[in-house]
Design a protein around this motif. Structure first.
Motif, PDB file in Angstrom:
ATOM      1  N   THR A 118     -29.435  12.884 -51.954  1.00  7.47           N
ATOM      2  CA  THR A 118     -30.779  13.283 -51.540  1.00  7.47           C
ATOM      3  C   THR A 118     -31.886  12.564 -52.301  1.00  7.47           C
ATOM      4  O   THR A 118     -32.983  12.389 -51.777  1.00  7.47           O
ATOM      5  CB  THR A 118     -30.949  14.805 -51.703  1.00  7.47           C
ATOM      6  N   SER A 119     -31.632  12.140 -53.526  1.00  6.83           N
ATOM      7  CA  SER A 119     -32.700  11.507 -54.308  1.00  6.83           C
ATOM      8  C   SER A 119     -32.966  10.077 -53.869  1.00  6.83           C
ATOM      9  O   SER A 119     -34.094   9.596 -53.961  1.00  6.83           O
ATOM     10  CB  SER A 119     -32.349  11.532 -55.801  1.00  6.83           C
ATOM     11  N   THR A 120     -31.951   9.381 -53.380  1.00  5.11           N
ATOM     12  CA  THR A 120     -32.118   7.973 -53.011  1.00  5.11           C
ATOM     13  C   THR A 120     -32.032   7.737 -51.504  1.00  5.11           C
ATOM     14  O   THR A 120     -32.542   6.730 -51.014  1.00  5.11           O
ATOM     15  CB  THR A 120     -31.038   7.114 -53.677  1.00  5.11           C
ATOM     16  N   ASN A 121     -31.382   8.631 -50.760  1.00  2.00           N
ATOM     17  CA  ASN A 121     -31.096   8.437 -49.334  1.00  2.00           C
ATOM     18  C   ASN A 121     -30.413   7.092 -49.085  1.00  2.00           C
ATOM     19  O   ASN A 121     -30.615   6.460 -48.049  1.00  2.00           O
ATOM     20  CB  ASN A 121     -32.357   8.537 -48.471  1.00  2.00           C
ATOM     21  N   ASN A 122     -29.605   6.649 -50.044  1.00  2.00           N
ATOM     22  CA  ASN A 122     -28.837   5.417 -49.875  1.00  2.00           C
ATOM     23  C   ASN A 122     -27.589   5.761 -49.070  1.00  2.00           C
ATOM     24  O   ASN A 122     -26.474   5.832 -49.597  1.00  2.00           O
ATOM     25  CB  ASN A 122     -28.469   4.830 -51.237  1.00  2.00           C
ATOM     26  N   SER A 123     -27.789   5.986 -47.777  1.00  2.47           N
ATOM     27  CA  SER A 123     -26.697   6.460 -46.932  1.00  2.47           C
ATOM     28  C   SER A 123     -26.918   5.999 -45.506  1.00  2.47           C
ATOM     29  O   SER A 123     -28.053   5.803 -45.071  1.00  2.47           O
ATOM     30  CB  SER A 123     -26.608   7.995 -46.992  1.00  2.47           C
ATOM     31  N   LEU A 124     -25.828   5.873 -44.767  1.00  2.00           N
ATOM     32  CA  LEU A 124     -25.884   5.302 -43.424  1.00  2.00           C
ATOM     33  C   LEU A 124     -24.985   6.084 -42.484  1.00  2.00           C
ATOM     34  O   LEU A 124     -23.847   6.413 -42.819  1.00  2.00           O
ATOM     35  CB  LEU A 124     -25.418   3.838 -43.466  1.00  2.00           C
ATOM     36  N   VAL A 125     -25.520   6.382 -41.286  1.00  2.00           N
ATOM     37  CA  VAL A 125     -24.753   7.007 -40.214  1.00  2.00           C
ATOM     38  C   VAL A 125     -24.471   5.937 -39.170  1.00  2.00           C
ATOM     39  O   VAL A 125     -25.403   5.347 -38.609  1.00  2.00           O
ATOM     40  CB  VAL A 125     -25.527   8.175 -39.573  1.00  2.00           C
ATOM     41  N   ASN A 126     -23.189   5.670 -38.916  1.00  6.78           N
ATOM     42  CA  ASN A 126     -22.824   4.619 -37.965  1.00  6.78           C
ATOM     43  C   ASN A 126     -21.463   4.943 -37.377  1.00  6.78           C
ATOM     44  O   ASN A 126     -20.809   5.913 -37.782  1.00  6.78           O
ATOM     45  CB  ASN A 126     -22.838   3.238 -38.612  1.00  6.78           C
ATOM     46  N   GLY A 127     -21.026   4.164 -36.395  1.00  2.00           N
ATOM     47  CA  GLY A 127     -19.748   4.494 -35.803  1.00  2.00           C
ATOM     48  C   GLY A 127     -19.308   3.561 -34.707  1.00  2.00           C
ATOM     49  O   GLY A 127     -19.962   2.557 -34.396  1.00  2.00           O
ATOM     50  N   PHE A 128     -18.174   3.925 -34.099  1.00  2.58           N
ATOM     51  CA  PHE A 128     -17.549   3.129 -33.047  1.00  2.58           C
ATOM     52  C   PHE A 128     -17.667   3.849 -31.708  1.00  2.58           C
ATOM     53  O   PHE A 128     -17.754   5.072 -31.637  1.00  2.58           O
ATOM     54  CB  PHE A 128     -16.070   2.907 -33.362  1.00  2.58           C
ATOM     55  N   MET A 129     -17.611   3.066 -30.636  1.00  2.00           N
ATOM     56  CA  MET A 129     -17.666   3.614 -29.281  1.00  2.00           C
ATOM     57  C   MET A 129     -16.437   3.163 -28.489  1.00  2.00           C
ATOM     58  O   MET A 129     -15.876   2.096 -28.748  1.00  2.00           O
ATOM     59  CB  MET A 129     -18.928   3.127 -28.567  1.00  2.00           C
ATOM     60  N   GLY A 130     -16.057   3.983 -27.513  1.00  2.00           N
ATOM     61  CA  GLY A 130     -14.979   3.600 -26.613  1.00  2.00           C
ATOM     62  C   GLY A 130     -13.637   3.442 -27.294  1.00  2.00           C
ATOM     63  O   GLY A 130     -12.854   2.552 -26.957  1.00  2.00           O
ATOM     64  N   THR A 131     -13.325   4.330 -28.239  1.00  2.00           N
ATOM     65  CA  THR A 131     -12.109   4.168 -29.037  1.00  2.00           C
ATOM     66  C   THR A 131     -10.922   4.991 -28.529  1.00  2.00           C
ATOM     67  O   THR A 131      -9.786   4.714 -28.902  1.00  2.00           O
ATOM     68  CB  THR A 131     -12.374   4.601 -30.486  1.00  2.00           C
ATOM     69  N   HIS A 132     -11.162   6.005 -27.701  1.00  2.00           N
ATOM     70  CA  HIS A 132     -10.097   6.943 -27.358  1.00  2.00           C
ATOM     71  C   HIS A 132      -9.175   6.445 -26.245  1.00  2.00           C
ATOM     72  O   HIS A 132      -9.613   5.748 -25.321  1.00  2.00           O
ATOM     73  CB  HIS A 132     -10.688   8.297 -26.960  1.00  2.00           C
ATOM     74  N   ARG A 133      -7.927   6.825 -26.337  1.00  2.00           N
ATOM     75  CA  ARG A 133      -6.932   6.417 -25.337  1.00  2.00           C
ATOM     76  C   ARG A 133      -7.281   6.930 -23.947  1.00  2.00           C
ATOM     77  O   ARG A 133      -6.914   6.322 -22.940  1.00  2.00           O
ATOM     78  CB  ARG A 133      -5.552   6.930 -25.739  1.00  2.00           C
ATOM     79  N   SER A 134      -7.995   8.077 -23.886  1.00  2.00           N
ATOM     80  CA  SER A 134      -8.378   8.635 -22.596  1.00  2.00           C
ATOM     81  C   SER A 134      -9.326   7.723 -21.830  1.00  2.00           C
ATOM     82  O   SER A 134      -9.533   7.904 -20.628  1.00  2.00           O
ATOM     83  CB  SER A 134      -9.040  10.007 -22.798  1.00  2.00           C
ATOM     84  N   LYS A 135      -9.897   6.723 -22.513  1.00  2.00           N
ATOM     85  CA  LYS A 135     -10.836   5.800 -21.877  1.00  2.00           C
ATOM     86  C   LYS A 135     -10.203   4.440 -21.589  1.00  2.00           C
ATOM     87  O   LYS A 135     -10.894   3.504 -21.174  1.00  2.00           O
ATOM     88  CB  LYS A 135     -12.080   5.642 -22.756  1.00  2.00           C
ATOM     89  N   PHE A 136      -8.896   4.338 -21.817  1.00  2.00           N
ATOM     90  CA  PHE A 136      -8.160   3.109 -21.513  1.00  2.00           C
ATOM     91  C   PHE A 136      -7.176   3.384 -20.381  1.00  2.00           C
ATOM     92  O   PHE A 136      -6.738   4.519 -20.177  1.00  2.00           O
ATOM     93  CB  PHE A 136      -7.394   2.613 -22.750  1.00  2.00           C
ATOM     94  N   ASP A 137      -6.828   2.349 -19.659  1.00  2.00           N
ATOM     95  CA  ASP A 137      -5.874   2.515 -18.550  1.00  2.00           C
ATOM     96  C   ASP A 137      -4.460   2.142 -18.957  1.00  2.00           C
ATOM     97  O   ASP A 137      -3.587   1.943 -18.112  1.00  2.00           O
ATOM     98  CB  ASP A 137      -6.311   1.676 -17.344  1.00  2.00           C
ATOM     99  N   ARG A 138      -4.217   2.066 -20.273  1.00  2.00           N
ATOM    100  CA  ARG A 138      -2.882   1.706 -20.760  1.00  2.00           C
ATOM    101  C   ARG A 138      -2.732   2.203 -22.193  1.00  2.00           C
ATOM    102  O   ARG A 138      -3.713   2.567 -22.844  1.00  2.00           O
ATOM    103  CB  ARG A 138      -2.671   0.197 -20.727  1.00  2.00           C
ATOM    104  N   ALA A 139      -1.505   2.203 -22.676  1.00  2.00           N
ATOM    105  CA  ALA A 139      -1.234   2.551 -24.069  1.00  2.00           C
ATOM    106  C   ALA A 139      -1.196   1.275 -24.910  1.00  2.00           C
ATOM    107  O   ALA A 139      -0.833   0.200 -24.408  1.00  2.00           O
ATOM    108  CB  ALA A 139       0.094   3.283 -24.175  1.00  2.00           C
ATOM    109  N   PRO A 140      -1.577   1.335 -26.186  1.00  2.00           N
ATOM    110  CA  PRO A 140      -1.525   0.136 -27.027  1.00  2.00           C
ATOM    111  C   PRO A 140      -0.093  -0.280 -27.321  1.00  2.00           C
ATOM    112  O   PRO A 140       0.801   0.565 -27.456  1.00  2.00           O
ATOM    113  CB  PRO A 140      -2.254   0.569 -28.299  1.00  2.00           C
ATOM    114  N   GLU A 141       0.116  -1.577 -27.409  1.00  2.00           N
ATOM    115  CA  GLU A 141       1.426  -2.086 -27.826  1.00  2.00           C
ATOM    116  C   GLU A 141       1.598  -1.862 -29.330  1.00  2.00           C
ATOM    117  O   GLU A 141       0.613  -1.866 -30.077  1.00  2.00           O
ATOM    118  CB  GLU A 141       1.551  -3.570 -27.497  1.00  2.00           C
TER     119      GLU A 141
END
Length: 304
Positions: free
Chosen positions: A77-100
């Motif tokens: 809280t004193s420095t706010n040296n922090s970052l919120v970030n992330g990935f999109m489209g990572t779930h298997r439910s959004k792919f039409d196949r399973a990974p090898e």
């Protein structure tokens, strides 16, 4: 499974062990801002419970105490040296196949959401622009990392979050408007789960409107539900020097399963989203608030 949290109580920072139960007293241990960050760097997440439990100054409070305010895990809280970030489209439910099994890693899409101080706690409203096209809640695993003075990331543990965003705006222009679509407030639970990211994390989302449940759906956000391998994702991301800034606390969202949007349901102003992570015994609830205030013209930007 060990769980820690930090909070503000009567203007003093404290840490606690375990999740407080409503109506029951819970022991808080006085800590300094940044103390647990240093402990992660020095000893790793496994010794955090011992570190917190050894603090001499304690106080006993109830989870419902109005002066008790929970904080995002390890938030500086004193420095706010922090970052919120992330990935999109990572779930298997959004792919039409399973990974090898030995499939080469292809990095998923990535976004930066904002500063850690922008994170909201359970029960707090999540503010969005006044005219979103189609809002989407996203229950996600959130990994928490702390960089040491040389910029080396140290894993601290994980929590759960809701990456509320405007998927309608994203879909209108995937390549240009996604950063704008992400400019909605985001919430996390204050609970820091120590240990490796979960292989299985499951639960149920409910949307309430006018006190009644108007939509429900199950979700899964653990490693077994994600198309990509967690180590590949994090190793690739931290290959970028900008994310290895000394002292940075990194809240890394790992993507979400299909949810309200994929069922044709629209979240509206005033709706209450309840994410019950049943596998881990935690609930994250927030109400959507459209920000309808008119922004004042910015000085010095008018055309001459």
């Amino acid at each position: 499974m060990s769980i820690l949290f930090e909070c503000d109580y009567k203007g003093r920072r404290y840490a606690g062990i375990g999740i407080p139960e409503a109506g029951k007293p819970h022991t808080l241990y006085a800590v300094e801002d940044g103390e647990l960050l240093a402990a992660v760097v020095a000893s790793g997440e496994r010794d955090l419970v011992e570190h917190v439990g050894s603090r001499p100054e304690t106080v006993s409070v109830s989870a419902g105490d109005p002066e008790l305010r929970f904080l995002p895990p390890l938030l500086p809280t004193s420095t706010n040296n922090s970052l919120v970030n992330g990935f999109m489209g990572t779930h298997r439910s959004k792919f039409d196949r399973a990974p090898e099994p030995d499939e080469p890693f292809t990095p998923p899409n990535y976004y930066i959401k904002g500063f850690g101080s922008w994170l909201r706690m359970p029960g707090e409203p999540l503010t969005t622009p006044a005219d979103p096209i189609w809002l989407l809640e996203e229950p996600e695993v959130v990994l928490v990392y702390v960089n040491d003075d040389e910029g080396n990331p140290h894993y601290a543990g994980y929590t759960f979050g809701n990456d509320l965003n405007d998927i309608g705006l994203h879909l209108e222009n995937r390549w240009a408007w996604t950063p704008y679509a992400k400019l909605c407030e985001t919430s996390v639970t204050p609970w820091l789960f120590l240990g490796a990211a979960p292989r299985t994390a499951t639960g149920r989302v409910s949307v309430e409107r006018g006190g009644e449940t108007v939509w429900q759906g199950d979700f899964s956000c653990g490693a077994d539900s994600i198309f990509h391998r967690f180590p590949d994702m994090t190793d690739y991301l931290f290959s970028y020097p900008m994310l290895r800034r000394p002292g940075l606390v990194n809240y890394l969202f790992l993507g979400a399963d299909k949810a309200t949007y994929h069922d044709g349901f629209r979240i509206d102003d005033g709706d209450r989203m309840v994410i019950d992570v049943a596998s881990h015994g935690v609930v994250l609830d927030n109400t959507v608030r459209y920000d309808r205030r008119q922004a004042a013209p910015l000085a010095g930007t008018a055309a001459s």
